[in-house]
Design an enzyme around this catalytic site. Structure first.
Site, PDB file in Angstrom:
ATOM      1  N   GLU A  95       0.825  -1.204   0.000  1.00 47.35           N
ATOM      2  CA  GLU A  95       0.000   0.000   0.000  1.00 47.35           C
ATOM      3  C   GLU A  95       0.865   1.263   0.000  1.00 47.35           C
ATOM      4  O   GLU A  95       1.999   1.243   0.468  1.00 47.35           O
ATOM      5  CB  GLU A  95      -0.897   0.026   1.243  1.00 47.35           C
ATOM      6  CG  GLU A  95      -1.929  -1.084   1.238  1.00 47.35           C
ATOM      7  CD  GLU A  95      -3.073  -0.771   2.166  1.00 47.35           C
ATOM      8  OE1 GLU A  95      -3.948   0.014   1.771  1.00 47.35           O
ATOM      9  OE2 GLU A  95      -3.072  -1.297   3.288  1.00 47.35           O
ATOM     10  N   ASP A  96       0.301   2.331  -0.499  1.00 54.18           N
ATOM     11  CA  ASP A  96       0.993   3.622  -0.477  1.00 54.18           C
ATOM     12  C   ASP A  96       0.920   4.230   0.921  1.00 54.18           C
ATOM     13  O   ASP A  96       1.916   4.664   1.481  1.00 54.18           O
ATOM     14  CB  ASP A  96       0.411   4.583  -1.526  1.00 54.18           C
ATOM     15  CG  ASP A  96      -1.118   4.717  -1.448  1.00 54.18           C
ATOM     16  OD1 ASP A  96      -1.779   3.965  -0.675  1.00 54.18           O
ATOM     17  OD2 ASP A  96      -1.661   5.577  -2.159  1.00 54.18           O
ATOM     18  N   ASP A  99      -4.257   5.195   6.409  1.00 52.81           N
ATOM     19  CA  ASP A  99      -4.770   6.372   7.113  1.00 52.81           C
ATOM     20  C   ASP A  99      -5.756   5.887   8.188  1.00 52.81           C
ATOM     21  O   ASP A  99      -5.347   5.514   9.282  1.00 52.81           O
ATOM     22  CB  ASP A  99      -5.414   7.273   6.048  1.00 52.81           C
ATOM     23  CG  ASP A  99      -5.989   8.567   6.577  1.00 52.81           C
ATOM     24  OD1 ASP A  99      -5.735   8.910   7.734  1.00 52.81           O
ATOM     25  OD2 ASP A  99      -6.720   9.250   5.832  1.00 52.81           O
ATOM     26  N   PHE A 148      -2.435  15.759   4.644  1.00 48.84           N
ATOM     27  CA  PHE A 148      -2.643  15.181   3.324  1.00 48.84           C
ATOM     28  C   PHE A 148      -1.363  15.304   2.513  1.00 48.84           C
ATOM     29  O   PHE A 148      -0.821  16.393   2.367  1.00 48.84           O
ATOM     30  CB  PHE A 148      -3.806  15.864   2.601  1.00 48.84           C
ATOM     31  CG  PHE A 148      -4.225  15.112   1.373  1.00 48.84           C
ATOM     32  CD1 PHE A 148      -5.074  14.013   1.477  1.00 48.84           C
ATOM     33  CD2 PHE A 148      -3.762  15.477   0.120  1.00 48.84           C
ATOM     34  CE1 PHE A 148      -5.446  13.300   0.349  1.00 48.84           C
ATOM     35  CE2 PHE A 148      -4.137  14.761  -1.012  1.00 48.84           C
ATOM     36  CZ  PHE A 148      -4.972  13.678  -0.897  1.00 48.84           C
ATOM     37  N   ARG A 161       1.362  12.457  -8.838  1.00 53.31           N
ATOM     38  CA  ARG A 161       1.875  11.121  -8.526  1.00 53.31           C
ATOM     39  C   ARG A 161       3.348  10.977  -8.913  1.00 53.31           C
ATOM     40  O   ARG A 161       4.057  10.141  -8.383  1.00 53.31           O
ATOM     41  CB  ARG A 161       1.061  10.037  -9.268  1.00 53.31           C
ATOM     42  CG  ARG A 161      -0.389   9.939  -8.830  1.00 53.31           C
ATOM     43  CD  ARG A 161      -1.013   8.678  -9.422  1.00 53.31           C
ATOM     44  NE  ARG A 161      -2.474   8.694  -9.346  1.00 53.31           N
ATOM     45  CZ  ARG A 161      -3.188   8.270  -8.311  1.00 53.31           C
ATOM     46  NH1 ARG A 161      -2.584   7.825  -7.238  1.00 53.31           N
ATOM     47  NH2 ARG A 161      -4.510   8.298  -8.339  1.00 53.31           N
TER      48      ARG A 161
HETATM   49  P1  5GP Z   1      -7.742   4.655   4.637  1.00 57.19           P
HETATM   50  O1  5GP Z   1      -8.781   3.698   4.185  1.00 57.19           O
HETATM   51  O2  5GP Z   1      -6.631   3.989   5.429  1.00 57.19           O
HETATM   52  O3  5GP Z   1      -8.314   5.826   5.356  1.00 57.19           O
HETATM   53  O4  5GP Z   1      -7.115   5.308   3.365  1.00 57.19           O
HETATM   54  C1  5GP Z   1      -6.358   4.582   2.470  1.00 57.19           C
HETATM   55  C2  5GP Z   1      -6.320   5.262   1.131  1.00 57.19           C
HETATM   56  O5  5GP Z   1      -6.677   6.642   1.207  1.00 57.19           O
HETATM   57  C3  5GP Z   1      -4.926   5.237   0.585  1.00 57.19           C
HETATM   58  O6  5GP Z   1      -4.684   4.065  -0.153  1.00 57.19           O
HETATM   59  C4  5GP Z   1      -4.884   6.476  -0.266  1.00 57.19           C
HETATM   60  O7  5GP Z   1      -5.377   6.195  -1.547  1.00 57.19           O
HETATM   61  C5  5GP Z   1      -5.831   7.432   0.413  1.00 57.19           C
HETATM   62  N1  5GP Z   1      -5.129   8.399   1.288  1.00 57.19           N
HETATM   63  C6  5GP Z   1      -5.117   8.440   2.648  1.00 57.19           C
HETATM   64  N2  5GP Z   1      -4.374   9.465   3.092  1.00 57.19           N
HETATM   65  C7  5GP Z   1      -3.888  10.089   1.985  1.00 57.19           C
HETATM   66  C8  5GP Z   1      -3.021  11.207   1.790  1.00 57.19           C
HETATM   67  O8  5GP Z   1      -2.514  11.876   2.702  1.00 57.19           O
HETATM   68  N3  5GP Z   1      -2.750  11.530   0.493  1.00 57.19           N
HETATM   69  C9  5GP Z   1      -3.263  10.834  -0.572  1.00 57.19           C
HETATM   70  N4  5GP Z   1      -2.932  11.247  -1.793  1.00 57.19           N
HETATM   71  N5  5GP Z   1      -4.079   9.779  -0.419  1.00 57.19           N
HETATM   72  C10 5GP Z   1      -4.375   9.397   0.849  1.00 57.19           C
END
Ligand code: 5GP
Length: 169
Positions: A95-96, A99, A148, A161
């Site tokens: 995963e990138d 959050d 963010f 990206r």
């Molecule tokens: P989660 O489900 O853990 O809240 O979020 C996961 C997804 O939200 C990540 O795979 C990503 O695509 C997006 N995301 C969460 N935080 C960020 C951020 O700070 N920047 C970006 N570009 N995407 C985020």
């Protein structure tokens, strides 16, 4: 759009090498499947696999939870699925960023039903402070604050990206 560098390119490169070395140790002889979560993980995955020596396969899945903005909708959808059967396989999801953990939790439950031999997660960035779901992230590159971020695969409205570093908006 104003942005400020949070993690330099060189620092990312070093950390990716460390993670690859750790994975080589942990997955030695296991022929894992690395599953990139699109789109955000594509650059991290590409750099990570080129530093790994352990023979492995690569597959992708696409999930959506953000719909282009800066806040998670909290509703996770599977947009495209794996092409490889992961039953009995050692699966490492790449995963990138984690959050709230809701996306990871969804993937964990979804892939978990397919009876992999093991299922672990590696993320480049970990916003641990924002967690809503308690997910087991075995490998994380950097812990970052609740901001963010863009670059190194991460987007804002599908842009940025290609930045070689991670920046905050
Ligand atoms: P989660 O489900 O853990 O809240 O979020 C996961 C997804 O939200 C990540 O795979 C990503 O695509 C997006 N995301 C969460 N935080 C960020 C951020 O700070 N920047 C970006 N570009 N995407 C985020």
């Amino acid at each position: 759009m104003k942005s400020e560098i949070l993690i330099e390119e060189e620092k990312i490169r070093k950390r990716v090498e460390e993670l690859a070395a750790q994975l080589d140790k942990d997955y030695d002889g296991k022929s894992p499947v690395l599953v990139g979560v699109l789109k955000g993980s594509f650059i991290f995955l590409a750099d990570l696999v080129r530093k790994m020596k352990t023979p492995h396969q690569v597959d992708f899945l696409t999930v959506a939870s953000y719909d282009g903005g800066v806040k998670s909708t909290g509703v996770v959808r599977l947009v495209s699925d794996l092409s490889i059967n992961i039953e009995g396989r050692h699966v490492l999801v790449v995963e990138d960023i984690v959050d709230t953990g809701l996306t990871t939790d969804y993937i964990l439950k979804n892939l978990g039903t397919r009876n992999p031999a093991s299922l672990e997660f590696v993320t480049l960035l970990d916003k641990r402070i924002c967690r809503k779901a308690d997910v087991p992230i075995k490998y994380a590159g950097f812990e970052i604050p609740d901001q963010f971020v863009i670059g190194y695969g991460l987007d804002y409205n599908q842009y940025y990206r290609n930045l070689p570093h991670v920046a905050r908006l």
